[in-house]
Design an enzyme around this catalytic site. Structure first.
Site, PDB file in Angstrom:
ATOM      1  N   SER A  46       0.806  -1.215   0.000  1.00  0.00           N
ATOM      2  CA  SER A  46       0.000   0.000   0.000  1.00  0.00           C
ATOM      3  C   SER A  46       0.840   1.267   0.000  1.00  0.00           C
ATOM      4  CB  SER A  46      -0.888   0.002   1.244  1.00  0.00           C
ATOM      5  OG  SER A  46      -0.081   0.044   2.401  1.00  0.00           O
ATOM      6  N   ALA A 116      -2.861  12.176  10.245  1.00  0.00           N
ATOM      7  CA  ALA A 116      -2.038  12.529  11.411  1.00  0.00           C
ATOM      8  C   ALA A 116      -0.859  13.332  10.853  1.00  0.00           C
ATOM      9  CB  ALA A 116      -1.580  11.269  12.135  1.00  0.00           C
ATOM     10  N   ASP A 159       1.555  -5.701  15.726  1.00  0.00           N
ATOM     11  CA  ASP A 159       2.748  -5.127  15.097  1.00  0.00           C
ATOM     12  C   ASP A 159       2.984  -3.709  15.616  1.00  0.00           C
ATOM     13  OD1 ASP A 159       5.026  -5.106  13.534  1.00  0.00           O
ATOM     14  OD2 ASP A 159       3.970  -4.658  11.665  1.00  0.00           O
ATOM     15  N   GLU A 163       6.888   3.135  14.109  1.00  0.00           N
ATOM     16  CA  GLU A 163       6.435   3.474  12.750  1.00  0.00           C
ATOM     17  C   GLU A 163       4.914   3.496  12.667  1.00  0.00           C
ATOM     18  OE1 GLU A 163       8.788   1.345  13.519  1.00  0.00           O
ATOM     19  OE2 GLU A 163      10.325   1.180  11.966  1.00  0.00           O
ATOM     20  N   ASP A 177      -2.190   1.202  11.253  1.00  0.00           N
ATOM     21  CA  ASP A 177      -1.758  -0.030  10.606  1.00  0.00           C
ATOM     22  C   ASP A 177      -2.255  -1.288  11.308  1.00  0.00           C
ATOM     23  OD1 ASP A 177      -0.761  -1.769   8.837  1.00  0.00           O
ATOM     24  OD2 ASP A 177       1.325  -1.128   8.960  1.00  0.00           O
TER      25      ASP A 177
HETATM   26  N1  ADE Z   1       1.328   7.699   7.254  1.00  0.00           N
HETATM   27  C1  ADE Z   1       0.681   6.539   7.299  1.00  0.00           C
HETATM   28  N2  ADE Z   1      -0.573   6.717   7.708  1.00  0.00           N
HETATM   29  C2  ADE Z   1      -0.737   8.045   7.918  1.00  0.00           C
HETATM   30  C3  ADE Z   1      -1.805   8.862   8.383  1.00  0.00           C
HETATM   31  N3  ADE Z   1      -2.990   8.339   8.685  1.00  0.00           N
HETATM   32  N4  ADE Z   1      -1.589  10.173   8.513  1.00  0.00           N
HETATM   33  C4  ADE Z   1      -0.386  10.675   8.215  1.00  0.00           C
HETATM   34  N5  ADE Z   1       0.652   9.977   7.788  1.00  0.00           N
HETATM   35  C5  ADE Z   1       0.479   8.663   7.639  1.00  0.00           C
END
Ligand code: ADE
Length: 314
Positions: A46, A116, A159, A163, A177
Site C-alpha cells: 500500500s 495525522a 505489530d 512506525e 496499521d
Molecule cells: N502515514 C501513514 N498513515 C498516515 C496517516 N494516517 N496520517 C499521516 N501519515 C500517515
C-alpha cells in the site's frame, strides 16, 4: 454492534454545479471526490497519500492498496481483515486512526483515514535521538489508553512499533496499521499466527507462535525503552541474533535511564505473558488499572489525557 462495512459518502452540497466527470452517480464516494497530494508513507502492499475531500475541504490520509499485487501474494484476505478491524474499532477512541470510508476502482482499494499531520513517531525519535521523559510519559500513557480500548474490543494489534504510532496536529498519538491486527473470536484468548517486526516480537511468539493481548504489552515495553534510550531493547547483528536476545530477555539499560521507567519496562518485559503488568484480568494485581497506577505515570491525568496539551516534543 458493528457498523455497516460499506460506509456512505456525506451528501454533496448542491450548489448547482455539475460534479466531476467520473464522480460516482450512485451516491457512493469514489477517488474522484478527492484531490490527491503527496505520499505520506509506503508499505509492501500500500501507499498512504494525503487527500483533500473536494466538497468539504477536509483533509485525510488515504491508504491505496494495489488489488493485483494483493491477489498475486494472497493478501486480499489481509486487506479485508484490516478493514474489518478498523470498522470494528469505529470512531470510539481519539488514539486510534479512524476509517471514514472505503471504496474501490478497477485497480485499487481505498481506505480513507484520519490524517495525522505530524507523521510517524519513529522519524521523531530518529531526528531527536531520544525523547525527554515528560514526552515519553505522555505518549506512553496515550498508547496504553488506546491499547486498553482496543483490547476491550477483542482486538490485538500484533505489530506495535514507533512506525505505527502517528502524531496528529496537536502532537497527540494515533495508532495505525491494523494490517496484522487480529480479532479474537468469542472464547479465544490466544491466536496462533506469527506476525510482527523482529525487534518487538515477544518470546512466546518466537517459541510457540502464540499471540495474545499480552504480546502488545511486550511491544509496549520495547517502545518505552526505545523512546527513552533512543535504541532498540533487543538488537543483534542479524534477525536470528535479535531473536536469541529476545528469548533470553538479554537487554541492558543505558546509564541514567529514568528509574521509574526502568521499573515499568522490567514489569512489561517478562517472559510469562500472564505476568506482564496490564495482562491480568480486571481486578487482579496486574490488570490494566495497575498498569495505569504505575509510579511512572504519577504526573499523568488519565481523565483529561486527550484534551491536556502535549508536552513539547524534545
Ligand atoms: N502515514 C501513514 N498513515 C498516515 C496517516 N494516517 N496520517 C499521516 N501519515 C500517515
Amino acid at each position: 454492534d458493528d457498523k455497516p462495512t460499506e460506509l456512505r459518502a456525506p451528501p454533496t452540497p448542491s450548489r448547482g454545479q455539475s460534479r466531476s466527470r467520473n464522480s460516482s452517480i450512485n451516491g457512493r464516494i469514489s477517488a474522484d471526490d478527492f484531490e490527491f497530494g503527496r505520499v505520506l508513507g509506503e508499505g509492501s502492499y500500500s501507499t498512504v497519500m494525503l487527500a483533500k475531500h473536494r466538497s468539504t475541504g477536509q483533509e485525510y490520509a488515504i491508504k491505496v492498496l494495489d488489488k493485483g499485487h494483493l491477489k498475486r501474494n494472497n493478501k486480499l484476505a489481509t486487506a479485508l481483515a484490516e478493514k474489518n478491524t478498523l470498522v470494528r474499532l469505529g470512531a470510539g477512541h481519539p488514539g486510534i486512526v479512524h476509517l471514514h470510508w472505503t471504496f474501490q476502482d478497477e485497480w485499487s482499494l481505498f481506505f480513507v483515514l484520519d490524517l495525522a499531520r505530524n507523521g510517524e513517531l519513529q522519524s521523531r525519535i530518529s531526528r531527536l535521538g531520544s525523547l525527554a521523559i515528560p514526552c515519553a510519559r505522555y505518549l506512553t500513557a496515550q498508547l496504553i489508553d488506546a491499547l486498553d480500548y482496543m483490547h476491550t474490543k477483542g482486538i490485538i494489534h500484533r505489530d506495535l512499533k514507533p512506525e505505527n504510532l502517528l502524531l496528529d496536529d496537536d502532537f497527540r498519538l494515533k495508532l495505525t496499521d491494523f494490517g496484522t491486527g487480529k480479532v479474537l473470536t468469542a472464547g479465544a484468548e490466544r491466536s496462533k499466527t506469527w506476525v510482527g517486526t523482529a525487534q518487538y516480537i515477544s518470546p512466546e511468539l518466537l517459541e510457540v507462535s502464540e499471540t495474545s493481548k499480552s504480546s502488545d504489552l511486550w511491544a509496549l515495553g520495547c517502545i518505552i525503552f526505545q523512546m527513552i534510550s533512543g535504541r532498540f531493547a533487543f538488537q543483534g547483528l542479524s534477525e536470528y541474533l535479535t531473536w536469541q536476545k529476545i528469548k533470553q530477555i538479554d537487554y541492558t539499560f543505558p546509564d541514567g535511564f529514568d528509574e521509574q521507567a526502568k521499573d515499568l519496562v522490567e514489569e512489561l518485559l517478562v517472559r510469562d505473558p500472564t505476568q506482564r503488568l496490564g495482562a491480568g484480568p480486571p481486578g487482579s494485581a496486574n490488570d490494566m488499572q495497575a498498569l495505569r497506577a504505575h509510579p511512572f505515570f504519577t504526573p499523568i491525568r488519565w481523565d483529561t489525557l486527550w484534551t491536556d496539551p502535549a508536552p513539547p516534543l524534545e
